[in-house]
Design an enzyme around this catalytic site. Structure first.
Site, mmCIF file in Angstrom:
data_model
loop_
_atom_site.group_PDB
_atom_site.id
_atom_site.type_symbol
_atom_site.label_atom_id
_atom_site.label_comp_id
_atom_site.label_asym_id
_atom_site.label_seq_id
_atom_site.Cartn_x
_atom_site.Cartn_y
_atom_site.Cartn_z
ATOM 1 N N HIS A 291 1.664 7.654 -6.153
ATOM 2 C CA HIS A 291 0.824 8.440 -5.250
ATOM 3 C C HIS A 291 -0.486 8.855 -5.924
ATOM 4 O O HIS A 291 -1.514 8.997 -5.255
ATOM 5 C CB HIS A 291 1.595 9.673 -4.776
ATOM 6 C CG HIS A 291 1.071 10.253 -3.496
ATOM 7 N ND1 HIS A 291 -0.197 9.995 -3.008
ATOM 8 C CD2 HIS A 291 1.647 11.093 -2.587
ATOM 9 C CE1 HIS A 291 -0.378 10.645 -1.868
ATOM 10 N NE2 HIS A 291 0.723 11.309 -1.592
ATOM 11 N N ASP B 28 1.822 -9.588 7.979
ATOM 12 C CA ASP B 28 2.586 -10.834 8.112
ATOM 13 C C ASP B 28 2.376 -11.678 6.858
ATOM 14 O O ASP B 28 1.267 -12.127 6.580
ATOM 15 C CB ASP B 28 2.099 -11.581 9.364
ATOM 16 C CG ASP B 28 2.770 -12.929 9.557
ATOM 17 O OD1 ASP B 28 3.660 -13.285 8.759
ATOM 18 O OD2 ASP B 28 2.387 -13.638 10.508
#
Length: 443
Positions: free
Chosen positions: A160, A380
């Protein structure tokens, strides 16, 4: 209930296909990055098996992921490096970690589990001790898990301190485009964080102790029709003097969840001194003056704090939230820049958050984040778009994460609360009226 078993097949460090130039070896963080811990945060993408799948495709999946990641790391070179101190990444090309695994379940059976949060631990590499022994210092760890049916899950875990979700999406767009061979769609990162707000000489963040066992997580889905009804309810019943003409779907859903969670907590702890606070994250990129590039990498988000005394109704809470957010987005954010006033704003905001955290026990603090409108369902890698995307394991209590449903108009919300509070929250009349608990994911 069947316990699913995961088998790790390989763990590899993937290095950039081209070495990072000497003048880019030290990557400076943005000041805002320095206030986030070096923990790995995950997002999981689920894919059904492509047409004509056979078991030999499994190795191809992993090979495609690793080869395209190696090429991607030449642009996203800090991800292949290691943190040197609180403000610098040594871009030493040591690499990111890719884990290959298989799980003894079909995808549909796995997603029908009564406790998905527990099951997510089998897909999340940061919860595997052997993987972390190899890769704890890696900024990126990814795990590809293939199911018996040929479906797959890819969990991406990034530290993070390096970046927020918007940055992760830029990375995944570029990575998946390379995997498909779509060079025209490759996203190029913009490393402008340190020029926007330069890092400062800050001490390391203190260790935080937030055991997973102390919370119960639930998945709520708000369909588009229910969200529309909730908006109409607010606009029809709002105070006529309130100058609010519209509210977003994220705002109405968050206000309803917070109102119900606060009410549930108050029914257990009736102390008049008890208060509630919540922090709601806002993306800075389009709001600064001038706007930051959409492909900017870093934690370019701002937490807007609000405090609530006693119980509060849906109308009042949503009105207050809208007012605070509008003030920040229309006025305050334009002063967030790399000058004396900008740095003062950052440190004042962080000081206020520290003061809120020090009151733990005297108040209930809720962490709120929206993952909506980030186009995650377009990621994708060559075997189709995901059928479901979700945040990984939620280890914090009083955490609310809102995500798009696949259709894009609804909202899926993960909510973590104290078990006693959750038992009351689940029966809240408004929650029951507007949300569905754990509906079928693949329906």
């Amino acid at each position: 209930m069947k316990t699913h078993k995961v088998e790790i097949l390989s763990r590899d460090l993937v290095k950039p296909s081209s070495p990072t130039p000497a003048h880019l070896k030290d990557y400076k963080l943005c000041l805002l990055d320095q206030f986030y811990p070096e923990i790995h945060c995950g997002i999981i993408f689920f894919y059904t098996s492509p047409p004509n799948w056979d078991k030999n495709d499994d190795k191809n999946y992993c090979r495609i992921l690793k080869n395209s990641l190696s090429e991607t790391l030449t642009d996203f070179y800090p991800i292949a490096g290691r943190f040197k101190d609180t403000s610098t990444i040594d871009c030493n090309d040591e690499g990111a970690c890719v884990v290959e695994a298989k799980l003894d379940s079909n995808l549909s059976d796995f997603l029908s589990s009564d406790d998905l949060q527990r099951e997510f631990g089998k897909l999340n590499p940061s919860f595997d001790p052997e993987t972390m022994e190899l890769a704890s210092n890696c900024i990126l760890i990814a795990q590809l898990t293939v199911f018996e049916c040929g479906g797959s899950a890819i969990c991406f875990c990034l530290k993070h301190r390096f970046c927020d979700l918007a940055s992760v999406v830029v990375l995944l767009k570029s990575w998946s485009a390379r995997a498909r061979g779509g060079s025209a769609e490759i996203a190029v990162p913009s490393f402008v964080g340190s020029s926007f707000l330069a890092p400062q000489a800050l001490p390391p963040l203190p260790e935080t102790d937030n055991p997973i066992e102390n919370r119960t997580a639930r998945r709520l889905v708000f369909e588009a029709s229910k969200i529309s009804a909730l908006k109409k309810k607010f606009l029809a019943e709002k105070n006529p003097s309130t100058e609010i003409d519209s509210v977003s779907r994220v705002e109405v859903v968050l206000a309803l969840i917070l109102k119900s969670a606060i009410s549930a907590a108050r029914s257990i702890d009736k102390s008049p001194a008890k208060k509630s606070s919540f922090l709601s994250a806002v993306n800075l990129r389009r709001r600064t003056a001038p706007p930051l590039p959409e492909n900017s990498i870093g934690n370019l988000i701002w937490g807007i704090p609000m405090e609530v005394e006693g119980e509060i109704g849906f109308q009042e809470l949503l009105t207050d939230m809208k007012r605070e957010t509008t003030t920040f987005c229309n006025e305050t954010v334009r002063r967030v820049r790399g000058d004396e006033e900008g740095y003062s704003l950052v440190f004042e905001s962080m000081k206020k958050q520290e003061e809120i955290l020090k009151e733990t026990g005297l108040l209930d603090l809720y962490w709120c984040s929206s993952w909506c409108r980030f186009s995650v369902y377009e990621v994708d890698f060559g075997w189709g778009k995901p059928v479901w995307v979700s945040s990984g394991i939620l280890s914090s209590q009083n955490l609310i994460v809102m995500e798009d449903t696949k259709c894009g108009n609804g909202i899926q919300a993960w909510v973590t609360l104290d078990p006693q509070v959750m038992a009351i929250f689940e029966c809240d009349e408004d929650i029951v009226s507007f949300a569905s608990f754990n509906p079928n994911i693949l329906a």
